[in-house]
Write an enzyme that holds these catalytic residues in place. Structure first.
Site, PDB file in Angstrom:
ATOM      1  N   THR A 137      85.581  15.635  24.192  1.00 44.46           N
ATOM      2  CA  THR A 137      86.254  16.274  23.073  1.00 44.46           C
ATOM      3  C   THR A 137      86.835  15.227  22.134  1.00 44.46           C
ATOM      4  O   THR A 137      87.186  14.133  22.563  1.00 44.46           O
ATOM      5  CB  THR A 137      87.365  17.163  23.651  1.00 44.46           C
ATOM      6  OG1 THR A 137      86.781  18.006  24.619  1.00 44.46           O
ATOM      7  CG2 THR A 137      88.052  17.993  22.602  1.00 44.46           C
ATOM      8  N   THR A 156      85.195  20.601  20.694  1.00 40.91           N
ATOM      9  CA  THR A 156      84.781  20.340  22.075  1.00 40.91           C
ATOM     10  C   THR A 156      83.462  21.003  22.398  1.00 40.91           C
ATOM     11  O   THR A 156      83.156  22.072  21.861  1.00 40.91           O
ATOM     12  CB  THR A 156      85.851  20.890  23.054  1.00 40.91           C
ATOM     13  OG1 THR A 156      85.521  20.503  24.390  1.00 40.91           O
ATOM     14  CG2 THR A 156      85.955  22.409  23.021  1.00 40.91           C
ATOM     15  N   GLY A 184      91.034  17.923  28.256  1.00 40.18           N
ATOM     16  CA  GLY A 184      90.949  19.087  29.140  1.00 40.18           C
ATOM     17  C   GLY A 184      92.300  19.751  29.291  1.00 40.18           C
ATOM     18  O   GLY A 184      93.065  19.871  28.336  1.00 40.18           O
TER      19      GLY A 184
HETATM   20  O1  DON Z   1      88.863  23.756  25.338  1.00 34.37           O
HETATM   21  C1  DON Z   1      89.238  23.096  26.309  1.00 34.37           C
HETATM   22  O2  DON Z   1      90.355  23.190  26.797  1.00 34.37           O
HETATM   23  C2  DON Z   1      88.284  22.085  26.927  1.00 34.37           C
HETATM   24  N1  DON Z   1      86.920  22.435  26.599  1.00 34.37           N
HETATM   25  C3  DON Z   1      88.618  20.712  26.456  1.00 34.37           C
HETATM   26  C4  DON Z   1      87.775  19.660  27.116  1.00 34.37           C
HETATM   27  C5  DON Z   1      88.192  18.288  26.799  1.00 34.37           C
HETATM   28  O3  DON Z   1      89.228  18.035  26.228  1.00 34.37           O
HETATM   29  C6  DON Z   1      87.278  17.218  27.271  1.00 34.37           C
HETATM   30  N2  DON Z   1      87.686  15.913  26.856  1.00 34.37           N
HETATM   31  N3  DON Z   1      88.360  15.091  27.338  1.00 34.37           N
END
Ligand code: DON
Length: 233
Positions: free
Chosen positions: A39, A57, A133
């Protein structure tokens, strides 16, 4: 398309003489920087004071190995933000129930927290967000509280070590950088401390105003990702 690379490919070209096909092989283009699979967040303020905070993302690597019947295209890994197995942790360790099941028209749960703050006078104060995440929310919160409650400048606020708790797993995840005695005190109180590698990549802008309301913008780029930068214009 790099001119230097194209020139290097042309060094064996002879206007007056054809080459044999055996003599023509593949090139070795310069290695590109590895692109993150994850992301991204960016914060922008323009000269008129308009602000955007964008976090986008596809969760992780492209593709969830599922093709939609009759369409021929892959669903991306964002599907992991739905509950594919109730009660089982997803990629981010989040344990969820049936309410977040994959179904038509539903949006998966998301921790993305692109944030724009105003000061008590309604003026733009801060633009911030992060990947990470489930840890996005705590990352963004800690950058904000570092500035507002602990008086840090925006770069220090972004760089400061972070901690995270998300209900399950029942532990306090900490980056390196917290004093041992602080962690010991928390352990004595019963916290299960787990040191993890760095998380998040918060990129933020803070705005200050002088007496006549002229803005100064300060950028905070997260040192956790070497590609993150703050630039002015
Ligand atoms: O929308 C979300 O919470 C996840 N798809 C975010 C994933 C994310 O931040 C990956 N990167 N580090």
């Amino acid at each position: 398309m790099d001119p230097a690379y194209v020139r290097s490919r042309m060094t064996t070209f002879d206007q007056a003489q054809t080459s044999t096909s055996e003599a023509v092989g593949h090139g070795t283009p310069p290695t590109l920087p590895t692109e993150s699979t994850e992301t991204t967040h960016y914060s922008i303020v323009d000269e008129a004071g308009n602000a955007v905070a964008v976090t986008y993302t596809i969760n992780d690597l492209y593709g969830s190995k599922l093709v939609v019947d009759g369409t021929g295209f892959f669903l991306n890994d964002e599907m992991d933000d739905f509950t594919s197995a109730p009660g089982e942790p997803n990629l981010w360790g989040l344990v969820q129930g049936e309410r977040n099941a994959v179904r038509p028209g539903a949006r998966p749960v998301s921790s993305m927290t692109p944030t724009i703050l105003e000061d008590p006078d309604g003026r733009l104060f801060m633009v911030v967000g992060s990947p990470g995440g489930a840890r996005i929310i705590t990352t963004v919160f800690q950058v904000i509280t570092n500035v507002i409650d602990y008086g840090m400048d925006i770069q220090d606020a972004v760089a400061a070590p972070r901690f995270h708790h998300q209900w399950l797993p029942d532990d306090l995840q900490v980056e390196q950088g917290f004093p041992d005695e602080q962690l010991d005190r928390l352990s004595e109180k019963g916290w299960e401390i787990r040191e993890i590698s760095t998380f998040g990549a918060a990129d933020a802008i803070m705005i200050e105003y002088n007496r006549v309301g002229v803005r100064t913008l300060y950028g905070g780029a997260d040192p956790r990702r070497e590609t993150d930068t703050a630039v002015g214009y």
